[in-house]
Scaffold this motif. Structure first.
Motif, PDB file in Angstrom:
ATOM      1  N   MET A 180       0.814  -1.189   0.000  1.00 42.85           N
ATOM      2  CA  MET A 180       0.000   0.000   0.000  1.00 42.85           C
ATOM      3  C   MET A 180       0.867   1.267   0.000  1.00 42.85           C
ATOM      4  N   VAL A 181       1.945   1.251   0.786  1.00 43.94           N
ATOM      5  CA  VAL A 181       2.838   2.410   0.834  1.00 43.94           C
ATOM      6  C   VAL A 181       3.456   2.661  -0.533  1.00 43.94           C
ATOM      7  N   LEU A 182       3.865   1.591  -1.200  1.00 42.54           N
ATOM      8  CA  LEU A 182       4.449   1.716  -2.531  1.00 42.54           C
ATOM      9  C   LEU A 182       3.454   2.334  -3.497  1.00 42.54           C
ATOM     10  N   PHE A 183       2.206   1.914  -3.436  1.00 46.66           N
ATOM     11  CA  PHE A 183       1.157   2.458  -4.299  1.00 46.66           C
ATOM     12  C   PHE A 183       0.994   3.959  -4.056  1.00 46.66           C
ATOM     13  N   LEU A 184       0.975   4.379  -2.795  1.00 49.61           N
ATOM     14  CA  LEU A 184       0.803   5.793  -2.472  1.00 49.61           C
ATOM     15  C   LEU A 184       1.989   6.620  -2.948  1.00 49.61           C
ATOM     16  N   CYS A 185       3.195   6.065  -2.839  1.00 54.49           N
ATOM     17  CA  CYS A 185       4.389   6.757  -3.336  1.00 54.49           C
ATOM     18  C   CYS A 185       4.295   6.951  -4.838  1.00 54.49           C
ATOM     19  N   ARG A 186       3.938   5.900  -5.551  1.00 54.98           N
ATOM     20  CA  ARG A 186       3.813   6.001  -7.007  1.00 54.98           C
ATOM     21  C   ARG A 186       2.782   7.041  -7.395  1.00 54.98           C
ATOM     22  N   LYS A 187       1.654   7.024  -6.717  1.00 54.52           N
ATOM     23  CA  LYS A 187       0.582   7.968  -7.043  1.00 54.52           C
ATOM     24  C   LYS A 187       1.044   9.403  -6.820  1.00 54.52           C
ATOM     25  N   ARG A 188       1.670   9.660  -5.689  1.00 53.18           N
ATOM     26  CA  ARG A 188       2.141  11.012  -5.381  1.00 53.18           C
ATOM     27  C   ARG A 188       3.205  11.468  -6.370  1.00 53.18           C
ATOM     28  N   ILE A 189       4.136  10.595  -6.688  1.00 59.80           N
ATOM     29  CA  ILE A 189       5.190  10.933  -7.646  1.00 59.80           C
ATOM     30  C   ILE A 189       4.593  11.197  -9.024  1.00 59.80           C
ATOM     31  N   PHE A 190       3.731  10.303  -9.467  1.00 58.28           N
ATOM     32  CA  PHE A 190       3.158  10.420 -10.806  1.00 58.28           C
ATOM     33  C   PHE A 190       2.425  11.743 -10.985  1.00 58.28           C
ATOM     34  N   PHE A 191       1.583  12.103 -10.045  1.00 58.55           N
ATOM     35  CA  PHE A 191       0.795  13.314 -10.184  1.00 58.55           C
ATOM     36  C   PHE A 191       1.583  14.590  -9.874  1.00 58.55           C
ATOM     37  N   SER A 192       2.722  14.478  -9.239  1.00 56.52           N
ATOM     38  CA  SER A 192       3.524  15.654  -8.914  1.00 56.52           C
ATOM     39  C   SER A 192       4.454  16.067 -10.048  1.00 56.52           C
ATOM     40  N   PHE A 193       4.712  15.191 -10.991  1.00 51.32           N
ATOM     41  CA  PHE A 193       5.657  15.504 -12.064  1.00 51.32           C
ATOM     42  C   PHE A 193       5.073  16.415 -13.133  1.00 51.32           C
ATOM     43  N   TYR A 194       3.774  16.446 -13.305  1.00 53.24           N
ATOM     44  CA  TYR A 194       3.131  17.231 -14.360  1.00 53.24           C
ATOM     45  C   TYR A 194       3.675  16.844 -15.741  1.00 53.24           C
ATOM     46  N   PHE A 224      10.703  20.159  -3.678  1.00 53.28           N
ATOM     47  CA  PHE A 224      11.639  19.721  -2.634  1.00 53.28           C
ATOM     48  C   PHE A 224      11.011  18.720  -1.661  1.00 53.28           C
ATOM     49  N   ASN A 225       9.715  18.774  -1.436  1.00 56.14           N
ATOM     50  CA  ASN A 225       9.045  17.818  -0.544  1.00 56.14           C
ATOM     51  C   ASN A 225       8.946  16.426  -1.157  1.00 56.14           C
ATOM     52  N   LEU A 226       9.065  16.354  -2.473  1.00 54.46           N
ATOM     53  CA  LEU A 226       8.905  15.078  -3.159  1.00 54.46           C
ATOM     54  C   LEU A 226      10.197  14.262  -3.200  1.00 54.46           C
ATOM     55  N   ALA A 227      11.341  14.892  -3.075  1.00 61.00           N
ATOM     56  CA  ALA A 227      12.625  14.186  -3.174  1.00 61.00           C
ATOM     57  C   ALA A 227      12.740  13.025  -2.188  1.00 61.00           C
ATOM     58  N   PRO A 228      12.430  13.202  -0.896  1.00 62.31           N
ATOM     59  CA  PRO A 228      12.534  12.064   0.031  1.00 62.31           C
ATOM     60  C   PRO A 228      11.579  10.923  -0.313  1.00 62.31           C
ATOM     61  N   VAL A 229      10.392  11.276  -0.776  1.00 55.91           N
ATOM     62  CA  VAL A 229       9.414  10.252  -1.184  1.00 55.91           C
ATOM     63  C   VAL A 229       9.946   9.500  -2.388  1.00 55.91           C
ATOM     64  N   PHE A 230      10.514  10.238  -3.335  1.00 52.94           N
ATOM     65  CA  PHE A 230      11.057   9.631  -4.545  1.00 52.94           C
ATOM     66  C   PHE A 230      12.206   8.683  -4.212  1.00 52.94           C
TER      67      PHE A 230
END
Length: 94
Positions: A1-15, A53-59
């Motif tokens: 589930m955590v992996l799914f949430l990371c992917r979703k956040r990364i995908f939508f944050s890249f524009y 900058f908030n996305l780097a640690p998640v990535f």
């Protein structure tokens, strides 16, 4: 589930477009400078996209979790194995 949430956040944050996301490789991501290089974008030109900058640690955690953090040629969003691409219909389920 955590992996799914990371992917979703990364995908939508890249524009990025689906095609750009599907072809993104680790060598295209510069975490030190917070820049993503999109290769052969519109008019066959490369373009630079800022990484929040908030996305780097998640990535970083995402890349470690899927095992691509030290593989420059690896796809950021791989399919079933490291050489397989996610099909665009799969991205809709994110």
């Amino acid at each position: 589930m955590v992996l799914f949430l990371c992917r979703k956040r990364i995908f939508f944050s890249f524009y990025l477009t689906k095609a750009e996301v599907l072809s993104l490789q680790m060598k295209d991501v510069d975490l030190e400078n917070g820049i993503i290089t999109i290769r052969n974008a519109k008019n066959e030109k490369d373009r630079l996209v800022p990484l929040h900058f908030n996305l780097a640690p998640v990535f970083i955690r995402y890349c470690i979790a899927i095992g691509v953090n030290n593989k420059s040629e690896a796809l950021v969003f791989p399919g079933r194995d490291e050489n397989d691409r996610i099909i665009s219909t799969y991205l809709i389920s994110y």
